[in-house]
Design a protein around this motif. Structure first.
Motif, mmCIF file in Angstrom:
data_model
loop_
_atom_site.group_PDB
_atom_site.id
_atom_site.type_symbol
_atom_site.label_atom_id
_atom_site.label_comp_id
_atom_site.label_asym_id
_atom_site.label_seq_id
_atom_site.Cartn_x
_atom_site.Cartn_y
_atom_site.Cartn_z
ATOM 1 N N ASN A 284 0.651 -0.599 0.230
ATOM 2 C CA ASN A 284 0.158 -0.002 0.071
ATOM 3 C C ASN A 284 0.941 0.685 -0.068
ATOM 4 N N GLY A 285 1.619 1.526 1.104
ATOM 5 C CA GLY A 285 2.824 2.590 1.068
ATOM 6 C C GLY A 285 3.449 2.874 -0.122
ATOM 7 N N GLU A 286 4.001 1.637 -1.130
ATOM 8 C CA GLU A 286 3.882 1.633 -2.555
ATOM 9 C C GLU A 286 3.589 2.000 -3.409
ATOM 10 N N ALA A 287 2.048 1.411 -3.336
ATOM 11 C CA ALA A 287 0.957 2.324 -3.903
ATOM 12 C C ALA A 287 0.586 3.059 -4.577
ATOM 13 N N ILE A 288 0.361 4.074 -2.883
ATOM 14 C CA ILE A 288 0.452 5.362 -3.028
ATOM 15 C C ILE A 288 1.364 6.015 -3.933
ATOM 16 N N LYS A 289 3.673 5.785 -3.847
ATOM 17 C CA LYS A 289 3.354 7.003 -4.418
ATOM 18 C C LYS A 289 3.282 6.150 -5.860
ATOM 19 N N LYS A 290 3.144 5.680 -6.694
ATOM 20 C CA LYS A 290 3.160 4.886 -8.244
ATOM 21 C C LYS A 290 1.594 5.701 -8.466
ATOM 22 N N LEU A 291 0.722 6.342 -7.199
ATOM 23 C CA LEU A 291 -0.574 6.387 -8.009
ATOM 24 C C LEU A 291 -0.411 7.838 -7.746
ATOM 25 N N GLN A 292 1.069 8.682 -6.960
ATOM 26 C CA GLN A 292 0.882 10.387 -7.318
ATOM 27 C C GLN A 292 2.088 10.336 -8.355
ATOM 28 N N GLU A 293 2.978 9.454 -8.969
ATOM 29 C CA GLU A 293 3.252 9.755 -9.983
ATOM 30 C C GLU A 293 2.151 9.385 -11.041
ATOM 31 N N ALA A 294 1.388 8.781 -11.172
ATOM 32 C CA ALA A 294 0.594 8.588 -12.270
ATOM 33 C C ALA A 294 -0.676 9.666 -12.277
ATOM 34 N N GLY A 295 -0.294 10.845 -11.300
ATOM 35 C CA GLY A 295 -0.573 12.167 -11.621
ATOM 36 C C GLY A 295 -1.382 12.563 -10.669
ATOM 37 N N MET A 296 -2.416 11.430 -9.493
ATOM 38 C CA MET A 296 -3.702 11.158 -8.749
ATOM 39 C C MET A 296 -3.090 12.762 -7.752
ATOM 40 N N GLN A 297 -3.547 13.510 -7.134
ATOM 41 C CA GLN A 297 -3.286 14.771 -6.096
ATOM 42 C C GLN A 297 -4.188 13.486 -5.076
ATOM 43 N N VAL A 298 -2.665 13.863 -3.584
ATOM 44 C CA VAL A 298 -2.778 12.567 -2.727
ATOM 45 C C VAL A 298 -3.082 13.529 -1.479
ATOM 46 N N ASN A 299 -4.513 13.877 -0.272
ATOM 47 C CA ASN A 299 -3.311 13.998 0.624
ATOM 48 C C ASN A 299 -4.414 13.091 1.850
ATOM 49 N N SER A 300 -3.200 12.867 2.558
ATOM 50 C CA SER A 300 -3.632 11.862 4.172
ATOM 51 C C SER A 300 -4.381 12.610 5.273
ATOM 52 N N LEU A 301 -5.351 12.159 5.602
ATOM 53 C CA LEU A 301 -5.566 12.997 6.813
ATOM 54 C C LEU A 301 -5.194 12.443 8.616
ATOM 55 N N THR A 302 -5.147 13.655 8.865
ATOM 56 C CA THR A 302 -4.405 13.759 10.425
ATOM 57 C C THR A 302 -5.705 13.201 11.147
ATOM 58 N N ALA A 303 -4.767 12.640 12.380
ATOM 59 C CA ALA A 303 -5.577 11.986 13.623
ATOM 60 C C ALA A 303 -7.041 12.680 13.921
ATOM 61 N N GLU A 304 -7.036 14.082 13.886
ATOM 62 C CA GLU A 304 -7.927 14.670 14.088
ATOM 63 C C GLU A 304 -8.913 15.018 12.604
ATOM 64 N N GLU A 305 -8.998 14.921 12.124
ATOM 65 C CA GLU A 305 -9.598 15.112 10.963
ATOM 66 C C GLU A 305 -10.573 13.750 10.754
ATOM 67 N N LYS A 306 -9.752 12.483 11.147
ATOM 68 C CA LYS A 306 -10.724 11.593 11.421
ATOM 69 C C LYS A 306 -11.751 11.482 12.342
ATOM 70 N N ALA A 307 -11.215 12.052 13.323
ATOM 71 C CA ALA A 307 -11.844 11.819 14.519
ATOM 72 C C ALA A 307 -13.185 12.824 14.540
ATOM 73 N N ALA A 308 -13.293 13.998 13.378
ATOM 74 C CA ALA A 308 -14.338 14.615 13.008
ATOM 75 C C ALA A 308 -15.516 13.515 12.679
ATOM 76 N N PHE A 309 -14.672 13.042 11.630
ATOM 77 C CA PHE A 309 -15.637 12.119 10.796
ATOM 78 C C PHE A 309 -16.613 11.191 11.904
ATOM 79 N N ARG A 310 -15.749 10.391 13.078
ATOM 80 C CA ARG A 310 -16.212 9.338 14.050
ATOM 81 C C ARG A 310 -17.173 9.994 14.432
ATOM 82 N N THR A 311 -16.984 11.136 15.008
ATOM 83 C CA THR A 311 -17.913 12.076 15.764
ATOM 84 C C THR A 311 -19.399 12.396 14.613
ATOM 85 N N ALA A 312 -19.409 12.836 13.139
ATOM 86 C CA ALA A 312 -20.393 13.177 12.390
ATOM 87 C C ALA A 312 -21.097 12.005 12.045
ATOM 88 N N LEU A 313 -20.382 10.266 12.553
ATOM 89 C CA LEU A 313 -21.390 9.543 12.411
ATOM 90 C C LEU A 313 -21.824 8.818 14.076
#
Length: 337
Positions: A284-313
């Protein structure tokens, strides 16, 4: 033709396995004799599930001095997860690696493992499945005549879209999201204002290409393998669900083995689970790099951002706590600390 071949193979296995596999009540009359274990799974041969399974085969055959042979049937050659699980339960197949999502047919509360943001990390998920949570579901499977040899990892599911990056719950508003045919996944996206569209995995690429759906969610390794980067712009590493496969075996078949053969099998399965998980995380780590190289824009959620999703659910969690009981949620959530 492909369907015919699957049926033909399964019929052949049924005829040969009923002798050596049988149901849960079979006795150990043939214990210790030479035997073959046939294992089916739906993953392609370049995935960690299969690659580590080849090492498992080699280890079992070596440690049993050839008294146990292992045959592997990848790529869904014997059917999908549902068919494979049924075959193992009835004894027409020795073992399989189905997603825990389909095991709700055997224990309804397996659905807990599909809950978004149940675990805060892959490490927490691993500890839970190797601990009380895994033990809880392994006992449930045993009641159905299924021996569970461990839980392999199918990766952290993340989101791709053509609309915008996903960093907060409101970002999902109005997005047409391809989902598995799972009530929990449908409820997840409905709760956050998206428009979930159940769709077969084989139709996802075309659905994204034609605009039938705007987005999908899968582990990065599968996103790369299926070339979704060709029809998706953004990859948001939200890791909303940590997917597992259960390594299940027919109890009658397991009981037909000698104590030495059983011990060798269990030991090799434990090593297999660890190797497969390590491989999947690396892939999965290697796949993320390859997806970026293929042109995808990648953003990684922080622990706080993930917690906001959990709260919304929270309302969704209340619904499923009432359905499954709070005990299994408490077992899972304590591993997040």
């Amino acid at each position: 033709m492909k369907k015919f071949l699957k049926v033909a193979i399964l019929m052949t296995l049924t005829g040969t396995l009923l002798v050596g596999c049988g149901g849960p009540g079979d006795q150990k009359a043939g214990a210790g004799k030479d035997t073959t274990i046939k294992i089916g799974h739906v993953e392609p041969e370049n995935r960690s599930t299969h690659q580590a399974l080849v090492h498992f085969k080699e280890t079992v055959e070596k440690d049993t001095k050839g008294s146990v042979k292992v045959e592997i049937y990848p790529n869904g050659a014997l059917g999908g997860d549902v068919q494979l699980t049924e075959a193992v339960a009835t004894g027409s197949l020795d073992a399989a690696l189905p997603s825990t999502s389909v095991l709700t047919a055997y224990a309804d509360d397996f659905g807990v493992l599909d809950m978004p943001y149940l675990f805060t990390s892959s490490e927490a998920a691993f500890n839970a499945m190797d601990g009380e949570v895994g033990d809880y579901f392994t006992k449930k499977l045993a009641e159905k005549g299924l021996v569970n040899l461990g839980y392999t990892y199918n990766g952290p599911r993340s989101t791709t879209t053509n609309v915008r990056p996903i960093a907060k719950p409101a970002d999902l508003q109005g997005i047409k999201m391809r989902v598995m045919e799972s009530p929990i996944f449908i409820d997840y996206y409905k709760t956050l204002g998206a428009n979930p569209t159940p769709m077969s995995f084989t139709e996802v690429y075309t659905g994204l290409q034609q605009g039938t759906v705007d987005a999908e969610e899968n582990p990065p390794s599968l996103i790369l393998a299926n070339k979704f980067f060709e029809v998706q712009k953004y990859l948001s590493l939200d890791e909303h669900t940590h997917n597992f496969l259960a390594f299940i075996m027919n109890k009658g078949k397991f009981d037909s083995l000698s104590k030495e053969q059983q011990d060798a099998l269990v030991k090799a399965a434990k090593a297999y689970v660890k190797e497969q998980r390590d491989m999947e995380l690396k892939d999965n780590g290697e796949a993320i790099k390859k997806l970026q190289e293929a042109g995808m824009q990648v953003n990684s959620l922080t622990a706080e951002e993930k917690a906001a999703f959990r709260t919304a659910l929270s309302s969704m969690y209340d619904t499923y706590r009432n359905k499954f009981g709070n005990d299994i949620f408490a077992k899972a959530e304590k591993y997040n600390k």
